[in-house]
Scaffold this motif. Structure first.
Motif, mmCIF file in Angstrom:
data_model
loop_
_atom_site.group_PDB
_atom_site.id
_atom_site.type_symbol
_atom_site.label_atom_id
_atom_site.label_comp_id
_atom_site.label_asym_id
_atom_site.label_seq_id
_atom_site.Cartn_x
_atom_site.Cartn_y
_atom_site.Cartn_z
ATOM 1 N N VAL A 16 38.708 2.083 18.979
ATOM 2 C CA VAL A 16 38.843 1.093 17.902
ATOM 3 C C VAL A 16 37.538 0.990 17.122
ATOM 4 O O VAL A 16 37.546 0.982 15.883
ATOM 5 N N ASP A 17 36.417 0.957 17.831
ATOM 6 C CA ASP A 17 35.114 0.909 17.145
ATOM 7 C C ASP A 17 34.913 2.146 16.272
ATOM 8 O O ASP A 17 34.403 2.048 15.152
ATOM 9 N N ALA A 18 35.315 3.307 16.770
ATOM 10 C CA ALA A 18 35.163 4.545 16.006
ATOM 11 C C ALA A 18 36.016 4.512 14.745
ATOM 12 O O ALA A 18 35.552 4.885 13.660
ATOM 13 N N ILE A 19 37.250 4.061 14.858
ATOM 14 C CA ILE A 19 38.116 3.957 13.682
ATOM 15 C C ILE A 19 37.513 2.973 12.680
ATOM 16 O O ILE A 19 37.461 3.248 11.480
ATOM 17 N N ASN A 20 37.042 1.857 13.166
ATOM 18 C CA ASN A 20 36.479 0.844 12.280
ATOM 19 C C ASN A 20 35.156 1.272 11.649
ATOM 20 O O ASN A 20 34.693 0.646 10.705
ATOM 21 N N SER A 21 34.571 2.367 12.140
ATOM 22 C CA SER A 21 33.365 2.916 11.518
ATOM 23 C C SER A 21 33.705 3.621 10.206
ATOM 24 O O SER A 21 32.824 3.854 9.382
ATOM 25 N N ASN A 22 34.998 3.984 10.046
ATOM 26 C CA ASN A 22 35.463 4.706 8.864
ATOM 27 C C ASN A 22 34.738 6.035 8.689
ATOM 28 O O ASN A 22 34.492 6.478 7.577
ATOM 29 N N ASP A 23 34.414 6.665 9.806
ATOM 30 C CA ASP A 23 33.699 7.943 9.801
ATOM 31 C C ASP A 23 34.442 8.937 10.690
ATOM 32 O O ASP A 23 34.566 8.718 11.901
ATOM 33 N N ALA A 24 34.936 10.010 10.086
ATOM 34 C CA ALA A 24 35.732 10.991 10.827
ATOM 35 C C ALA A 24 34.945 11.609 11.973
ATOM 36 O O ALA A 24 35.492 11.848 13.053
ATOM 37 N N ASP A 25 33.651 11.878 11.783
ATOM 38 C CA ASP A 25 32.846 12.481 12.846
ATOM 39 C C ASP A 25 32.741 11.558 14.060
ATOM 40 O O ASP A 25 32.760 12.022 15.198
ATOM 41 N N THR A 26 32.638 10.260 13.816
ATOM 42 C CA THR A 26 32.559 9.294 14.914
ATOM 43 C C THR A 26 33.863 9.282 15.709
ATOM 44 O O THR A 26 33.850 9.272 16.937
ATOM 45 N N VAL A 27 34.981 9.331 15.013
ATOM 46 C CA VAL A 27 36.282 9.381 15.684
ATOM 47 C C VAL A 27 36.410 10.679 16.475
ATOM 48 O O VAL A 27 36.782 10.676 17.651
ATOM 49 N N MET A 28 36.075 11.792 15.844
ATOM 50 C CA MET A 28 36.269 13.093 16.478
ATOM 51 C C MET A 28 35.397 13.271 17.721
ATOM 52 O O MET A 28 35.765 14.001 18.635
ATOM 53 N N ALA A 29 34.267 12.579 17.778
ATOM 54 C CA ALA A 29 33.383 12.682 18.945
ATOM 55 C C ALA A 29 34.063 12.191 20.221
ATOM 56 O O ALA A 29 33.674 12.574 21.321
ATOM 57 N N LEU A 30 35.100 11.366 20.088
ATOM 58 C CA LEU A 30 35.817 10.837 21.251
ATOM 59 C C LEU A 30 36.984 11.708 21.700
ATOM 60 O O LEU A 30 37.543 11.496 22.772
ATOM 61 N N LEU A 31 37.377 12.676 20.868
ATOM 62 C CA LEU A 31 38.617 13.411 21.099
ATOM 63 C C LEU A 31 38.366 14.823 21.610
ATOM 64 O O LEU A 31 37.369 15.443 21.274
ATOM 65 N N SER A 32 39.299 15.331 22.391
ATOM 66 C CA SER A 32 39.191 16.693 22.901
ATOM 67 C C SER A 32 39.724 17.685 21.864
ATOM 68 O O SER A 32 40.447 17.323 20.946
#
Length: 86
Positions: A16-32
């Motif tokens: 949720v924090d990553a999504i709320n950052s509105n930054d694709a790289d931040t989201v992708m850092a959590l995903l495999s």
């Protein structure tokens, strides 16, 4: 995943924090790399490349600020799922 044990609440909050950052790289850092992402009303997105492309286009069109209620989390070996409402 650490010895097959995942802290689902902590991972959900980080997502949720990553999504709320509105930054694709931040989201992708959590995903495999082999992620399968399901977006309501759209075909499944398979693989990090497809998810990154969708995520970047989403953030170009919208500013996200989600509050997501976790309904279920499960993991077994290398597989995990998170089900939520928002």
């Amino acid at each position: 995943m650490d010895d097959g044990i995942v802290d689902g609440k902590r991972l959900h909050a980080a997502y949720v924090d990553a999504i709320n950052s509105n930054d694709a790289d931040t989201v992708m850092a959590l995903l495999s790399e082999d992620i399968v992402f399901q977006v309501a009303g759209e075909p499944e997105l398979v693989g990090a490349g497809a998810v990154r492309e969708w995520t970047a286009s989403f953030f170009e069109a919208f500013e996200a600020h989600y509050s997501k209620t976790q309904l279920a989390f499960g993991s077994s070996g290398d597989l995990a799922f998170d089900r939520y409402t928002y």
